[in-house]
Scaffold this motif. Structure first.
Motif, PDB file in Angstrom:
ATOM      1  N   LYS A 181       0.829  -1.205   0.000  1.00  0.00           N
ATOM      2  CA  LYS A 181       0.000   0.000   0.000  1.00  0.00           C
ATOM      3  C   LYS A 181       0.869   1.263   0.000  1.00  0.00           C
ATOM      4  N   LEU A 182       1.933   1.263   0.792  1.00  0.00           N
ATOM      5  CA  LEU A 182       2.831   2.426   0.842  1.00  0.00           C
ATOM      6  C   LEU A 182       3.495   2.657  -0.512  1.00  0.00           C
ATOM      7  N   LYS A 183       3.958   1.581  -1.132  1.00  0.00           N
ATOM      8  CA  LYS A 183       4.627   1.710  -2.430  1.00  0.00           C
ATOM      9  C   LYS A 183       3.663   2.225  -3.494  1.00  0.00           C
ATOM     10  N   ALA A 184       2.428   1.740  -3.454  1.00  0.00           N
ATOM     11  CA  ALA A 184       1.443   2.163  -4.454  1.00  0.00           C
ATOM     12  C   ALA A 184       1.055   3.629  -4.275  1.00  0.00           C
ATOM     13  N   THR A 185       1.034   4.091  -3.031  1.00  0.00           N
ATOM     14  CA  THR A 185       0.613   5.457  -2.747  1.00  0.00           C
ATOM     15  C   THR A 185       1.748   6.456  -2.913  1.00  0.00           C
ATOM     16  N   LEU A 186       2.959   5.962  -2.817  1.00  0.00           N
ATOM     17  CA  LEU A 186       4.123   6.847  -2.866  1.00  0.00           C
ATOM     18  C   LEU A 186       4.345   7.301  -4.308  1.00  0.00           C
ATOM     19  N   ALA A 187       3.590   8.325  -4.709  1.00  0.00           N
ATOM     20  CA  ALA A 187       3.695   8.843  -6.065  1.00  0.00           C
ATOM     21  C   ALA A 187       5.100   9.366  -6.302  1.00  0.00           C
ATOM     22  N   VAL A 188       5.665   9.020  -7.446  1.00  0.00           N
ATOM     23  CA  VAL A 188       7.015   9.453  -7.791  1.00  0.00           C
ATOM     24  C   VAL A 188       6.931  10.534  -8.858  1.00  0.00           C
ATOM     25  N   ALA A 189       7.500  11.695  -8.541  1.00  0.00           N
ATOM     26  CA  ALA A 189       7.509  12.797  -9.489  1.00  0.00           C
ATOM     27  C   ALA A 189       8.655  12.616 -10.462  1.00  0.00           C
ATOM     28  N   VAL A 190       8.388  12.823 -11.730  1.00  0.00           N
ATOM     29  CA  VAL A 190       9.398  12.671 -12.770  1.00  0.00           C
ATOM     30  C   VAL A 190       9.734  14.039 -13.345  1.00  0.00           C
ATOM     31  N   ASP A 191      11.005  14.342 -13.362  1.00  0.00           N
ATOM     32  CA  ASP A 191      11.450  15.636 -13.866  1.00  0.00           C
ATOM     33  C   ASP A 191      12.551  15.414 -14.896  1.00  0.00           C
ATOM     34  N   GLU A 222      16.567  11.280 -16.858  1.00  0.00           N
ATOM     35  CA  GLU A 222      15.342  11.258 -16.076  1.00  0.00           C
ATOM     36  C   GLU A 222      15.694  11.235 -14.595  1.00  0.00           C
ATOM     37  N   VAL A 223      15.220  12.234 -13.856  1.00  0.00           N
ATOM     38  CA  VAL A 223      15.507  12.325 -12.437  1.00  0.00           C
ATOM     39  C   VAL A 223      14.217  12.051 -11.663  1.00  0.00           C
ATOM     40  N   ARG A 224      14.239  11.030 -10.807  1.00  0.00           N
ATOM     41  CA  ARG A 224      13.062  10.679 -10.014  1.00  0.00           C
ATOM     42  C   ARG A 224      13.272  11.114  -8.567  1.00  0.00           C
ATOM     43  N   THR A 225      12.295  11.833  -8.051  1.00  0.00           N
ATOM     44  CA  THR A 225      12.364  12.243  -6.657  1.00  0.00           C
ATOM     45  C   THR A 225      11.076  11.815  -5.963  1.00  0.00           C
ATOM     46  N   ALA A 226      11.196  11.296  -4.761  1.00  0.00           N
ATOM     47  CA  ALA A 226      10.033  10.842  -4.005  1.00  0.00           C
ATOM     48  C   ALA A 226       9.722  11.835  -2.898  1.00  0.00           C
ATOM     49  N   PRO A 227       8.447  12.091  -2.634  1.00  0.00           N
ATOM     50  CA  PRO A 227       8.101  13.026  -1.561  1.00  0.00           C
ATOM     51  C   PRO A 227       8.468  12.496  -0.179  1.00  0.00           C
ATOM     52  N   TYR A 228       8.573  11.177  -0.032  1.00  0.00           N
ATOM     53  CA  TYR A 228       8.983  10.562   1.220  1.00  0.00           C
ATOM     54  C   TYR A 228       9.858   9.344   0.906  1.00  0.00           C
ATOM     55  N   PRO A 229      10.863   9.056   1.710  1.00  0.00           N
ATOM     56  CA  PRO A 229      11.623   7.819   1.511  1.00  0.00           C
ATOM     57  C   PRO A 229      10.838   6.627   2.049  1.00  0.00           C
ATOM     58  N   LEU A 230      10.719   5.588   1.243  1.00  0.00           N
ATOM     59  CA  LEU A 230       9.958   4.410   1.649  1.00  0.00           C
ATOM     60  C   LEU A 230      10.494   3.821   2.950  1.00  0.00           C
ATOM     61  N   SER A 231      11.808   3.790   3.114  1.00  0.00           N
ATOM     62  CA  SER A 231      12.392   3.164   4.300  1.00  0.00           C
ATOM     63  C   SER A 231      11.953   3.874   5.585  1.00  0.00           C
ATOM     64  N   ARG A 288      17.626   9.463   9.398  1.00  0.00           N
ATOM     65  CA  ARG A 288      18.678   9.499   8.378  1.00  0.00           C
ATOM     66  C   ARG A 288      18.085   9.452   6.975  1.00  0.00           C
ATOM     67  N   ALA A 289      17.080   8.575   6.784  1.00  0.00           N
ATOM     68  CA  ALA A 289      16.468   8.454   5.466  1.00  0.00           C
ATOM     69  C   ALA A 289      15.756   9.739   5.058  1.00  0.00           C
ATOM     70  N   LEU A 290      15.065  10.368   5.991  1.00  0.00           N
ATOM     71  CA  LEU A 290      14.368  11.620   5.691  1.00  0.00           C
ATOM     72  C   LEU A 290      15.359  12.726   5.340  1.00  0.00           C
ATOM     73  N   GLN A 291      16.433  12.821   6.089  1.00  0.00           N
ATOM     74  CA  GLN A 291      17.433  13.846   5.808  1.00  0.00           C
ATOM     75  C   GLN A 291      18.044  13.642   4.430  1.00  0.00           C
ATOM     76  N   ALA A 292      18.366  12.395   4.090  1.00  0.00           N
ATOM     77  CA  ALA A 292      18.972  12.103   2.787  1.00  0.00           C
ATOM     78  C   ALA A 292      18.029  12.425   1.639  1.00  0.00           C
ATOM     79  N   ASN A 293      16.710  12.353   1.898  1.00  0.00           N
ATOM     80  CA  ASN A 293      15.721  12.614   0.855  1.00  0.00           C
ATOM     81  C   ASN A 293      15.320  14.086   0.785  1.00  0.00           C
ATOM     82  N   GLY A 294      15.837  14.892   1.709  1.00  0.00           N
ATOM     83  CA  GLY A 294      15.481  16.306   1.713  1.00  0.00           C
ATOM     84  C   GLY A 294      14.239  16.644   2.497  1.00  0.00           C
TER      85      GLY A 294
END
Length: 405
Positions: free
Chosen positions: A268-278, A286-295, A378-384
């Motif tokens: 469910k988390l993976k399906a909801t975690l929309a990935v923005a493509v820029d 292609e650079v993919r950024t996630a609004p939250y780190p899955l981990s 740590r995961a949140l910091q690495a993801n911005g």
């Protein structure tokens, strides 16, 4: 957990035949492995002393100090403290680590209290002490450890669920999936252990003579855990907006045994975690950024499942996903050594459900005890993302994750 006095420690140091003491001259070679075996054996307390066992580091086998070359550093004390949280011992033992001065020299002292619901395992093996000798438990030793459990001493996850029968547990899942992960292969292949004895040894039923499933047994092996434990599920809501009352666009109650529930939650988390493509300007990269780190989501959700209370509440773990944040609510406030003031501080951890903590480690959902929040940070910091926010109350913990900019 009253610390032993210097007099009591000196008596144990010099009693080389005692089954409550073990000595290591240094922390080199096989000492770390043997020390973990000793901690496991002290926690199991096969002789039923109902008193703590002590591992001395910096003391020779005959009780004399190791000498001036041995120094008790802060790093050594941290390494010894990690024995409790590195995930090798399940359920995690109750122990303390301290620097003490004995016979004119500093030594490291690990004090281990008997487990309320033995047996404790080290990498799937049960270690015990008989006199000054340490060894692996036999089938009869396991029976004795199972019989040592006292109802009033048990954590709630080790309590039997009255009216529930053994048929409510999935024997195929236990024998084919869980047992091979929980027990070392050589122990598993040994004869003489019945189905009920193996269940009791892992805390899934009350005792061999009383084969009533425990709370942990239903949550781990139950065919329908929620029938008996109404709060055994996770409520997931995807809310389109940033305020309570905004439209709910996805809702799911995630349940099943612990393995099934957490795997479904991951999906469910993976399906909801929309990935923005820029597509960066001037390049086809292609650079993919996630609004939250899955981990980070996984760590905090699993933390909520492990530390929640199942006693006196029908509330589930709740995950509410807004456009600008995710809120993870855990119906269980601080417990034991964890308080509202020190919540989330590195090195501070305790377990209201030690059997369930061991189950989550066995199933691979927890790698190390006491590190979930630190890994999420740590995961949140690495993801911005901003650091997680915690609202800690007596009966609830709310973790809030803010979306990455």
């Amino acid at each position: 957990m009253t610390p032993l006095t210097d007099k009591e420690l000196l008596q144990l140091v010099h009693d080389v035949e005692s089954d409550r003491a073990e000595r290591k001259e240094s922390w080199k070679g096989s000492a770390p492995e043997k020390a973990r075996e000793a901690v496991c054996a002290f926690a199991n307390d096969l002789p039923n002393h109902a008193k703590p066992g002590v591992l001395f580091v910096g003391v020779k086998d005959d009780g004399r100090p190791a000498g001036p070359d041995f120094v008790v550093t802060d790093q050594l004390l941290q390494t010894l403290a990690d024995i409790k949280t590195d995930g090798k011992l399940t359920p995690p033992p109750t122990m303390t680590v301290a620097r003490r001065t004995l016979q004119g020299q500093d030594v490291a002292v690990i004090t281990v209290w008997p487990a309320d619901a033995p047996p404790v395992r080290l990498d799937g093996r049960i270690w015990i002490r008989t006199g000054p000798r340490r060894g692996q438990a036999t089938a009869q030793d396991e029976r004795v450890l199972n019989e040592k459990r006292r109802y009033r001493d048990r954590s709630f996850d080790a309590h039997p669920i009255h009216g529930c029968s053994l048929e409510e547990l999935s024997r195929p899942y236990f024998e084919n999936e869980y047992l091979p992960q929980a027990v070392a292969r050589d122990v598993l292949e040994a004869n003489g252990r019945s189905y009920e004895e193996r269940l009791a040894s892992l805390g899934m039923i009350s005792t061999v003579d009383d084969a009533t499933p425990t709370v942990a047994g239903l949550l781990t092996l139950g065919k329908s855990p929620r029938t008996w434990i109404p709060s055994a599920y996770i409520q997931f809501l995807r809310i389109r907006g940033t305020e309570w009352g905004d439209p709910v666009v996805d809702e799911q109650e995630v349940d099943g045994n612990l393995d099934t529930m957490l795997r479904r939650l991951d999906e469910k988390l993976k399906a909801t975690l929309a990935v923005a493509v820029d597509f960066t300007s001037g390049t086809t990269t292609e650079v993919r950024t996630a609004p939250y780190p899955l981990s980070a989501l996984q760590q905090l959700a699993r933390n909520a499942v492990m530390h929640r209370t199942y006693e006196g509440t029908n509330a589930p773990v709740r995950i509410y996903w807004f456009d600008d944040r995710i809120e993870i609510s855990n119906p269980g406030g601080p417990y034991g050594a964890v308080t509202q003031e020190n919540f989330g501080r590195p090195g501070i951890s305790d377990y209201r459900s030690p059997v369930l903590a061991g189950v989550l480690k066995t199933l691979g959902f927890v790698q190390r005890f006491g590190f979930g929040i630190a890994e999420a940070r740590r995961a949140l910091q690495a993801n911005g993302n901003p650091p997680p926010e915690f609202q800690v109350e007596a009966t609830n913990v709310l973790a809030t994750l803010r979306r990455a900019a």
